[in-house]
Enzyme design. Structure first.
Site, short mmCIF file in Angstrom:
data_model
loop_
_atom_site.label_atom_id
_atom_site.label_comp_id
_atom_site.label_asym_id
_atom_site.label_seq_id
_atom_site.Cartn_x
_atom_site.Cartn_y
_atom_site.Cartn_z
N LYS A 100 76.17 52.44 21.55
CA LYS A 100 75.14 52.43 20.51
C LYS A 100 75.82 52.35 19.15
O LYS A 100 76.01 53.35 18.47
CB LYS A 100 74.28 53.69 20.61
CG LYS A 100 73.16 53.56 21.64
CD LYS A 100 72.28 54.77 21.68
CE LYS A 100 71.12 54.71 20.72
NZ LYS A 100 70.08 53.77 21.12
N1 PPE Z 1 68.39 49.64 24.94
C1 PPE Z 1 68.56 49.75 23.62
C2 PPE Z 1 69.05 48.57 22.86
C3 PPE Z 1 68.30 50.95 22.97
O1 PPE Z 1 68.48 51.06 21.66
C4 PPE Z 1 67.80 52.05 23.72
C5 PPE Z 1 67.47 53.36 23.04
C6 PPE Z 1 67.63 51.90 25.11
C7 PPE Z 1 67.93 50.68 25.68
C8 PPE Z 1 67.19 53.04 26.00
O2 PPE Z 1 68.21 54.01 26.09
P1 PPE Z 1 67.89 55.56 26.32
O3 PPE Z 1 67.28 56.07 25.07
O4 PPE Z 1 69.19 56.16 26.65
O5 PPE Z 1 66.94 55.63 27.47
N2 PPE Z 1 66.89 53.22 21.75
C9 PPE Z 1 66.90 54.33 20.84
C10 PPE Z 1 66.63 53.90 19.42
C11 PPE Z 1 65.23 53.68 19.01
C12 PPE Z 1 65.09 53.49 17.51
O6 PPE Z 1 64.14 52.80 17.10
O7 PPE Z 1 65.89 54.03 16.76
C13 PPE Z 1 65.97 55.44 21.30
O8 PPE Z 1 65.07 55.21 22.11
O9 PPE Z 1 66.17 56.57 20.87
#
Ligand code: PPE
Length: 307
Positions: free
Chosen positions: A160
């Site tokens: 991230k």
């Molecule tokens: N893909 C991406 C690109 C992504 O940023 C997230 C989380 C996920 C998949 C899902 O990952 P997880 O949260 O571990 O299940 N995105 C974060 C950012 C959102 C934002 O707008 O800022 C989140 O959901 O916290």
């Protein structure tokens, strides 16, 4: 912007309005930073942080990929997270740890961050329903972005990293400007990758499918939680690459993420998915997920860190 909660910055709690950064911060100019998003849930035993340790492991791994040395131990940041939640407002349901290359002490500007100090902060804020309450209930309408997801040769997609997110930001803007809730990204091979901030699943004939890491996606912690819950309910989950048209022809589609939780997808590119409503397996998983995260299912108690 004011708020009476506190923000943890570089080792201490500061007032919301004092949590400022220097204009020469590397992370601001070049995206040299990493972040996490973690949910805070209300349980019968009080506020709890969902899968805190797993998020922190990913946080340190993300930092490792960009050579960013976090000057705190993981235990210290887990403890700091709890401190922030204890000082948060009742409506705060989301934690944002952020670590980034700061400003060069001599005022120099440049891509090379080796002389920049690492800055670390943790904020609690209100997230609510990521795509809206109505969408969480009945389904979101999404588009396929005209932007493709960068490939594994050009971006560190399983981390991230702040700078990576500009691709997601423009895709999200494209969706919003066209009146949709979210955008789906395809990779350079035209395979389904993920949403701008979510992983994606389809349901076909009772089986769940989700793209593999090699499609260029973040290894979502919600993706993992949902897979575990679905397996425990007897569903098969298959990780394999999939095409855009498979999505259109799926019985159900949903997206998962910390912010999005489990959001049903009702339309993609104006094509209805199934009957154009939230699917029954999606609803079943939402219900089970909600019980797990709110501390109402003892099977998943280990996922919750009480503050
Ligand atoms: N893909 C991406 C690109 C992504 O940023 C997230 C989380 C996920 C998949 C899902 O990952 P997880 O949260 O571990 O299940 N995105 C974060 C950012 C959102 C934002 O707008 O800022 C989140 O959901 O916290």
């Amino acid at each position: 912007m004011t708020n009476n909660s506190k923000i943890w910055m570089d080792g201490k709690l500061v007032n919301w309005e004092d949590a400022n950064v220097h204009i020469l911060t590397h992370g601001l100019h070049y995206g040299g930073g990493v972040f996490e998003g973690i949910r805070i849930y209300n349980t019968p035993k009080g506020k709890a942080i969902f899968r805190l340790q797993d998020h922190m492991v990913r946080f340190y791994n993300s930092a490792k990929v960009i050579w960013l040395n976090i000057p705190f131990s993981m235990e210290e940041l887990c403890e700091a997270s709890k401190t922030v939640v204890r000082a948060s407002r009742p409506e705060d349901d989301y934690l944002r740890p952020l670590a980034y290359y700061g400003a060069n002490p001599e005022g120099k500007i440049g891509l090379n961050p080796t002389k920049m100090p690492t800055r670390v902060s943790i904020v609690a804020t209100h997230m609510g329903a990521y795509m809206g309450k109505e969408q969480l209930e009945s389904g979101a309408k999404i588009i396929t972005s005209t932007w493709e997801k960068p490939g594994n040769r050009s971006a560190m997609l399983n981390a991230k990293i702040c700078g990576n997110y500009i691709n997601s930001v423009v895709a999200k803007l494209e969706a919003v400007h066209r009146g949709f809730d979210e955008a789906l990204m395809l990779n350079a091979d035209g395979e389904v990758a993920e949403g701008t901030g979510e992983n994606i699943f389809i349901v076909k004939k009772g089986v769940l499918y989700t793209p593999p890491l090699s499609a260029g996606i973040l290894e979502g912690i919600t993706r993992d939680s949902v897979s575990i819950i679905a397996k425990n309910k007897g569903y098969d989950i298959v990780e394999r690459s999939m095409t855009r048209s498979e999505l259109y022809l799926a019985d159900e589609v949903f997206m998962t993420g910390t912010a999005a939780e489990i959001t049903p997808i009702s339309y993609i590119d104006d094509i209805s998915i199934g009957s154009g409503k939230a699917g029954s397996i999606t609803k079943e998983l939402q219900k089970a997920f909600s019980a797990a995260v709110n501390g109402k299912d003892p099977m998943y108690a280990a996922w919750l860190d009480l503050v």
